[in-house]
Design an enzyme around this catalytic site. Structure first.
Site, PDB file in Angstrom:
ATOM      1  N   LYS A 205       0.687  -1.094   0.175  1.00  0.00           N
ATOM      2  CA  LYS A 205       0.228   0.047   0.067  1.00  0.00           C
ATOM      3  C   LYS A 205       1.069   1.133   0.141  1.00  0.00           C
ATOM      4  O   LYS A 205       2.015   1.288   0.759  1.00  0.00           O
ATOM      5  CB  LYS A 205      -0.816  -0.061   1.181  1.00  0.00           C
ATOM      6  CG  LYS A 205      -1.934   0.999   1.353  1.00  0.00           C
ATOM      7  CD  LYS A 205      -2.872   0.989   2.405  1.00  0.00           C
ATOM      8  CE  LYS A 205      -4.003   2.052   2.549  1.00  0.00           C
ATOM      9  NZ  LYS A 205      -4.849   2.012   3.697  1.00  0.00           N
TER      10      LYS A 205
ATOM     11  N   SER B  64     -10.603  -0.188   6.544  1.00  0.00           N
ATOM     12  CA  SER B  64      -9.716  -0.133   5.300  1.00  0.00           C
ATOM     13  C   SER B  64      -9.071  -1.239   4.949  1.00  0.00           C
ATOM     14  O   SER B  64      -8.564  -1.618   3.842  1.00  0.00           O
ATOM     15  CB  SER B  64      -8.662   0.934   5.403  1.00  0.00           C
ATOM     16  OG  SER B  64      -9.464   2.001   5.672  1.00  0.00           O
TER      17      SER B  64
ATOM     18  N   SER C  76      -9.647   2.323   2.556  1.00  0.00           N
ATOM     19  CA  SER C  76      -8.620   2.920   1.989  1.00  0.00           C
ATOM     20  C   SER C  76      -7.687   2.219   1.039  1.00  0.00           C
ATOM     21  O   SER C  76      -6.863   2.611   0.231  1.00  0.00           O
ATOM     22  CB  SER C  76      -7.722   4.042   2.872  1.00  0.00           C
ATOM     23  OG  SER C  76      -7.237   3.033   3.782  1.00  0.00           O
TER      24      SER C  76
END
Length: 434
Positions: free
Chosen positions: A63, A156, A132
């Protein structure tokens, strides 16, 4: 090769049945072919020689709030678009020490908050993959990586995993150090994992759990080891508490039907599934979590918002303003309640091995402007307890999942329960036709 799971790839490489360079090259080629459509990555890494170790030859998607010393870490923001950190995040350094390679950086919402990136849900383009950790969930679902790193402050990891039809694991608070992971709210931030199976998630967590003097958060997990040959030993016939938490009246009929169908299968296989209402003290968890997030995010991002007003989104500005208006006493009370509920959670669920609930109100919403409602995840993230989502059904061609939750630092027990549930559900591994 894209259909191979993490543990399958590890075993095949060790046995000489799979060439690690060919494997990495195949995934990189697939990513280059599909990512113009999927938009899961911000950047793909250049190939390198395979390293030795328990994860030798395994490409991992990371990420883009997690620092990488050789790739840009933009945090989903125009402010940091060209920023290349001087050092890897703790978890990336650990992956490299284990022999893994960074395949690329995956799309995140801006600073892991609300403003979305361009990633599509691989099961239906034009629908959100969740956020996210948008790119990480989509990349594993599309067969671009067998393992991806994400983070969770509200929902997330669990929500994108449910939307994308993969396994998502948010370990206990403190399980994986966050050194080098851009913060949103330090009292809530967790590093999490996306994989294709419970065994894959357990194997990865056993290797990545640790402690760092630079990130003294939570408590380290009791160490455990997963033999890739043996996998995770299922906890037979677990006792599951069906908990209706969050805005239950907003859950979609298909999600409720999926949850009930899973519960019936667990009962038929010998498990015990009974409804449980958490004590009234837990009713304030969601509001308290919002208080903590707003206050801590405001302290972190107020200078950035004032210094770059033209490069930040309205949701981030609003969050900073919200946090600035919260009295100190309300924040302190929210932190005190967090500690009390985390400590008392085990007693509240005594007699059960884990909770069974929804990870989201339904399937992935249409459109990319909204990443979905995290409300069904927030109370458990606030508590810092381990959570895992399993694929369990479909609605209109989009995945649906269930969420399993266990008391603090009972991560291995949760994984054993999830492995039993996964076996009972017996869903075939599928990949979207991109």
């Amino acid at each position: 090769m894209h259909e191979i799971g993490l543990v399958e790839a590890v075993l095949a490489i060790r046995a000489g049945r799979l060439d690690p360079e060919a494997y990495a090259a195949a995934l990189r080629t697939r990513a280059r072919q599909l990512d113009p459509i999927l938009r899961a990555f911000t950047v793909l890494a250049e190939p390198g020689a395979p390293a030795e170790g328990p994860l030798g030859g395994i490409p991992v998607a990371v990420k883009d709030i997690v620092a990488t010393r050789d790739l840009p870490t933009a945090n989903g923001s125009a402010i940091d678009a060209d920023h290349v950190p001087e050092a890897d995040a703790w978890v990336v350094a650990r992956l490299r020490d284990l022999g893994a390679a960074v395949l690329g950086k995956t799309v995140t919402t801006e600073f892991a908050w609300r403003h979305p990136g361009p990633t599509h849900n691989p099961w239906r383009l034009g629908h959100t993959p969740g956020g996210s950790s948008s790119g990480s969930g989509a990349a594993v679902a599309a067969g671009l990586a067998p393992l991806a790193l994400g983070s969770q402050t509200f929902g997330s990891v669990i929500r994108p995993a449910a939307f994308c039809g993969v396994v998502g694991l948010k370990p206990s608070y403190g399980a994986i150090p966050r050194t080098g992971v851009h913060p949103l709210a330090g009292s809530l931030d967790h590093v999490g994992l996306f994989t294709r199976s419970v065994t894959d998630a357990a194997f990865a967590l056993a290797l990545l759990a640790g402690a760092s003097d630079a990130d003294p958060h939570g408590q380290p997990l009791p160490p455990f080891r997963i033999d890739p040959e043996q996998g995770v030993e299922p906890l037979a016939a677990p006792r599951l508490a069906l908990v209706r938490i969050g805005p239950w009246d907003q859950a979609e009929p298909a999600a409720l039907a999926c949850l009930e169908a899973a519960a019936e299968r667990f009962r038929a296989a010998g498990g015990r599934v009974e409804s449980l209402a958490l004590p009234a003290s837990f009713d304030g968890a969601a509001e308290a979590a919002r208080t903590i997030l707003a206050c801590e995010a405001s302290a972190i991002y107020a200078p950035l918002v004032s210094g770059h007003p033209d490069k930040v989104s309205a949701p981030l500005r609003d969050l900073v303003d919200e946090g600035a208006g919260i009295p100190a006493g309300r924040y302190i009370a929210a932190r005190q309640l967090q500690a009390e509920l985390r400590t008392g959670f085990g007693a509240a669920v005594a007699g059960f091995d884990a909770l069974l609930t929804l990870p989201a109100p339904g399937a992935a919403p249409e459109g990319l402007a909204y990443t979905g409602d995290p409300s069904f995840c927030v109370p458990f993230t606030y508590l810092g307890v381990p959570c895992l989502t399993l694929p369990a059904g479909d609605a209109r061609g989009l995945p649906l999942g269930i969420q399993l939750v266990a008391p603090y630092r009972n991560d291995l027990r949760l994984l054993r329960i999830a492995r039993w549930c996964e076996t009972v559900l017996d869903r075939p591994r599928r990949f979207p036709a991109l």
